[in-house]
Motif scaffolding. Structure first.
Motif, PDB file in Angstrom:
ATOM      1  N   TYR A  79       0.825  -1.202   0.000  1.00  0.00           N
ATOM      2  CA  TYR A  79       0.000   0.000   0.000  1.00  0.00           C
ATOM      3  C   TYR A  79       0.866   1.262   0.000  1.00  0.00           C
ATOM      4  O   TYR A  79       0.666   2.169  -0.812  1.00  0.00           O
ATOM      5  N   GLY A  80       1.825   1.324   0.915  1.00  0.00           N
ATOM      6  CA  GLY A  80       2.679   2.509   1.021  1.00  0.00           C
ATOM      7  C   GLY A  80       3.508   2.750  -0.222  1.00  0.00           C
ATOM      8  O   GLY A  80       3.627   3.892  -0.699  1.00  0.00           O
ATOM      9  N   THR A  81       4.064   1.694  -0.762  1.00  0.00           N
ATOM     10  CA  THR A  81       4.905   1.827  -1.962  1.00  0.00           C
ATOM     11  C   THR A  81       4.075   2.262  -3.158  1.00  0.00           C
ATOM     12  O   THR A  81       4.489   3.145  -3.922  1.00  0.00           O
ATOM     13  N   LYS A  82       2.900   1.660  -3.320  1.00  0.00           N
ATOM     14  CA  LYS A  82       2.015   2.070  -4.418  1.00  0.00           C
ATOM     15  C   LYS A  82       1.627   3.542  -4.288  1.00  0.00           C
ATOM     16  O   LYS A  82       1.630   4.277  -5.281  1.00  0.00           O
ATOM     17  N   ARG A  83       1.308   3.976  -3.070  1.00  0.00           N
ATOM     18  CA  ARG A  83       0.917   5.377  -2.856  1.00  0.00           C
ATOM     19  C   ARG A  83       2.049   6.325  -3.250  1.00  0.00           C
ATOM     20  O   ARG A  83       1.816   7.343  -3.906  1.00  0.00           O
ATOM     21  N   ILE A  84       3.262   6.001  -2.822  1.00  0.00           N
ATOM     22  CA  ILE A  84       4.406   6.857  -3.150  1.00  0.00           C
ATOM     23  C   ILE A  84       4.609   6.902  -4.658  1.00  0.00           C
ATOM     24  O   ILE A  84       4.827   7.975  -5.239  1.00  0.00           O
ATOM     25  N   MET A  85       4.524   5.742  -5.309  1.00  0.00           N
ATOM     26  CA  MET A  85       4.689   5.699  -6.770  1.00  0.00           C
ATOM     27  C   MET A  85       3.607   6.507  -7.475  1.00  0.00           C
ATOM     28  O   MET A  85       3.886   7.221  -8.435  1.00  0.00           O
ATOM     29  N   GLU A  86       2.380   6.388  -6.988  1.00  0.00           N
ATOM     30  CA  GLU A  86       1.276   7.136  -7.592  1.00  0.00           C
ATOM     31  C   GLU A  86       1.447   8.642  -7.379  1.00  0.00           C
ATOM     32  O   GLU A  86       1.242   9.433  -8.300  1.00  0.00           O
ATOM     33  N   MET A  87       1.828   9.042  -6.164  1.00  0.00           N
ATOM     34  CA  MET A  87       2.018  10.465  -5.877  1.00  0.00           C
ATOM     35  C   MET A  87       3.161  11.051  -6.698  1.00  0.00           C
ATOM     36  O   MET A  87       3.109  12.208  -7.114  1.00  0.00           O
ATOM     37  N   ALA A  88       4.183  10.243  -6.961  1.00  0.00           N
ATOM     38  CA  ALA A  88       5.328  10.701  -7.737  1.00  0.00           C
ATOM     39  C   ALA A  88       5.083  10.572  -9.242  1.00  0.00           C
ATOM     40  O   ALA A  88       5.938  10.947 -10.040  1.00  0.00           O
ATOM     41  N   ASN A  89       3.911  10.025  -9.614  1.00  0.00           N
ATOM     42  CA  ASN A  89       3.595   9.810 -11.017  1.00  0.00           C
ATOM     43  C   ASN A  89       4.718   9.014 -11.688  1.00  0.00           C
ATOM     44  O   ASN A  89       5.182   9.353 -12.766  1.00  0.00           O
ATOM     45  N   PHE A  90       5.145   7.953 -11.002  1.00  0.00           N
ATOM     46  CA  PHE A  90       6.313   7.181 -11.405  1.00  0.00           C
ATOM     47  C   PHE A  90       6.042   6.222 -12.554  1.00  0.00           C
ATOM     48  O   PHE A  90       6.865   6.054 -13.438  1.00  0.00           O
ATOM     49  N   ALA A  91       4.873   5.565 -12.533  1.00  0.00           N
ATOM     50  CA  ALA A  91       4.612   4.516 -13.520  1.00  0.00           C
ATOM     51  C   ALA A  91       3.221   4.646 -14.128  1.00  0.00           C
ATOM     52  O   ALA A  91       2.300   5.122 -13.481  1.00  0.00           O
ATOM     53  N   GLU A  92       3.117   4.191 -15.369  1.00  0.00           N
ATOM     54  CA  GLU A  92       1.807   4.131 -16.023  1.00  0.00           C
ATOM     55  C   GLU A  92       0.919   3.113 -15.319  1.00  0.00           C
ATOM     56  O   GLU A  92      -0.263   3.328 -15.147  1.00  0.00           O
ATOM     57  N   SER A  93       1.528   1.967 -14.933  1.00  0.00           N
ATOM     58  CA  SER A  93       0.767   0.956 -14.210  1.00  0.00           C
ATOM     59  C   SER A  93       1.680   0.221 -13.224  1.00  0.00           C
ATOM     60  O   SER A  93       2.902   0.211 -13.387  1.00  0.00           O
ATOM     61  N   ILE A  94       1.048  -0.363 -12.212  1.00  0.00           N
ATOM     62  CA  ILE A  94       1.779  -1.081 -11.169  1.00  0.00           C
ATOM     63  C   ILE A  94       1.166  -2.467 -11.031  1.00  0.00           C
ATOM     64  O   ILE A  94      -0.034  -2.606 -10.795  1.00  0.00           O
ATOM     65  N   MET A  95       2.009  -3.490 -11.204  1.00  0.00           N
ATOM     66  CA  MET A  95       1.585  -4.875 -10.993  1.00  0.00           C
ATOM     67  C   MET A  95       1.947  -5.262  -9.566  1.00  0.00           C
ATOM     68  O   MET A  95       3.010  -4.881  -9.085  1.00  0.00           O
ATOM     69  N   VAL A  96       1.091  -6.037  -8.910  1.00  0.00           N
ATOM     70  CA  VAL A  96       1.366  -6.490  -7.549  1.00  0.00           C
ATOM     71  C   VAL A  96       1.134  -7.998  -7.476  1.00  0.00           C
ATOM     72  O   VAL A  96       0.103  -8.497  -7.937  1.00  0.00           O
ATOM     73  N   PHE A  97       2.109  -8.693  -6.893  1.00  0.00           N
ATOM     74  CA  PHE A  97       1.995 -10.126  -6.657  1.00  0.00           C
ATOM     75  C   PHE A  97       2.352 -10.401  -5.208  1.00  0.00           C
ATOM     76  O   PHE A  97       3.286  -9.824  -4.674  1.00  0.00           O
ATOM     77  N   LYS A  98       1.626 -11.328  -4.570  1.00  0.00           N
ATOM     78  CA  LYS A  98       1.781 -11.577  -3.136  1.00  0.00           C
ATOM     79  C   LYS A  98       2.823 -12.636  -2.791  1.00  0.00           C
ATOM     80  O   LYS A  98       3.146 -12.841  -1.638  1.00  0.00           O
ATOM     81  N   ASN A  99       3.357 -13.319  -3.805  1.00  0.00           N
ATOM     82  CA  ASN A  99       4.450 -14.271  -3.579  1.00  0.00           C
ATOM     83  C   ASN A  99       5.137 -14.562  -4.911  1.00  0.00           C
ATOM     84  O   ASN A  99       4.629 -14.207  -5.976  1.00  0.00           O
ATOM     85  N   GLY A 100       6.275 -15.216  -4.827  1.00  0.00           N
ATOM     86  CA  GLY A 100       7.059 -15.484  -6.025  1.00  0.00           C
ATOM     87  C   GLY A 100       6.363 -16.399  -7.016  1.00  0.00           C
ATOM     88  O   GLY A 100       6.491 -16.215  -8.230  1.00  0.00           O
ATOM     89  N   GLU A 101       5.609 -17.367  -6.507  1.00  0.00           N
ATOM     90  CA  GLU A 101       4.932 -18.294  -7.420  1.00  0.00           C
ATOM     91  C   GLU A 101       3.869 -17.577  -8.252  1.00  0.00           C
ATOM     92  O   GLU A 101       3.781 -17.765  -9.465  1.00  0.00           O
ATOM     93  N   GLU A 102       3.081 -16.734  -7.598  1.00  0.00           N
ATOM     94  CA  GLU A 102       2.066 -15.962  -8.327  1.00  0.00           C
ATOM     95  C   GLU A 102       2.745 -15.078  -9.371  1.00  0.00           C
ATOM     96  O   GLU A 102       2.296 -14.989 -10.516  1.00  0.00           O
ATOM     97  N   ALA A 103       3.845 -14.459  -8.985  1.00  0.00           N
ATOM     98  CA  ALA A 103       4.553 -13.565  -9.900  1.00  0.00           C
ATOM     99  C   ALA A 103       5.114 -14.311 -11.107  1.00  0.00           C
ATOM    100  O   ALA A 103       4.935 -13.879 -12.249  1.00  0.00           O
ATOM    101  N   ILE A 104       5.791 -15.435 -10.870  1.00  0.00           N
ATOM    102  CA  ILE A 104       6.408 -16.156 -11.995  1.00  0.00           C
ATOM    103  C   ILE A 104       5.339 -16.748 -12.906  1.00  0.00           C
ATOM    104  O   ILE A 104       5.490 -16.758 -14.133  1.00  0.00           O
ATOM    105  N   THR A 105       4.236 -17.200 -12.321  1.00  0.00           N
ATOM    106  CA  THR A 105       3.144 -17.769 -13.118  1.00  0.00           C
ATOM    107  C   THR A 105       2.545 -16.719 -14.053  1.00  0.00           C
ATOM    108  O   THR A 105       2.246 -17.006 -15.215  1.00  0.00           O
TER     109      THR A 105
END
Length: 133
Positions: A18-44
């Motif tokens: 939550y905190g990292t996404k908020r900072i990225m959004e406030m800084a207008n850092f990325a067009e989009s942000i992907m979030v995965f809760k563990n390595g398996e979900e991410a690699i899949t």
């Protein structure tokens, strides 16, 4: 300031996400942000994206200590996936173990090793460094 197309957070801590996404959004850092809760979900989810070269993240913030598949296991699997795009990986973890720090240095794809909790100014500096490249 150059904007990142896709940033990716792989972490099981909802407060950090939550905190990292908020900072990225406030800084207008990325067009989009992907979030995965563990390595398996991410690699899949990331493997088919990388193999097709569509919507490959520019930057990954990777936690080491996660259930199901930890950050090291993810990293080993992720590096096997062919991709024409260089993805910058930042390890962001609560681990202060010197062995983890040394192990991270053995991966050329890992750009930095940051200890949680990271502050907004550290994240902003990381993003500014990325945008200079």
């Amino acid at each position: 300031m150059k904007k990142v197309d896709i940033a990716c957070i792989i972490d099981d801590d909802p407060i950090f996400i939550y905190g990292t996404k908020r900072i990225m959004e406030m800084a207008n850092f990325a067009e989009s942000i992907m979030v995965f809760k563990n390595g398996e979900e991410a690699i899949t989810k990331l493997s088919p994206i990388m193999e097709s070269n569509e919507s490959v993240p520019d930057i990954i913030l990777l936690d080491l200590n996660m259930p199901i598949m930890d950050g090291w296991q993810f990293l080993d699997e992720f590096l096997k996936v062919p991709s024409s795009k260089k993805v910058i990986i930042y390890i962001v973890t609560s681990s202060v173990d010197p062995d983890d720090v040394e192990r991270a240095k053995s991966y050329g794809e890992v750009d930095n090793y940051l200890i949680k909790p990271i502050k907004a100014d550290q994240l902003m500096e990381l993003m500014n460094n990325f945008q200079k490249n």
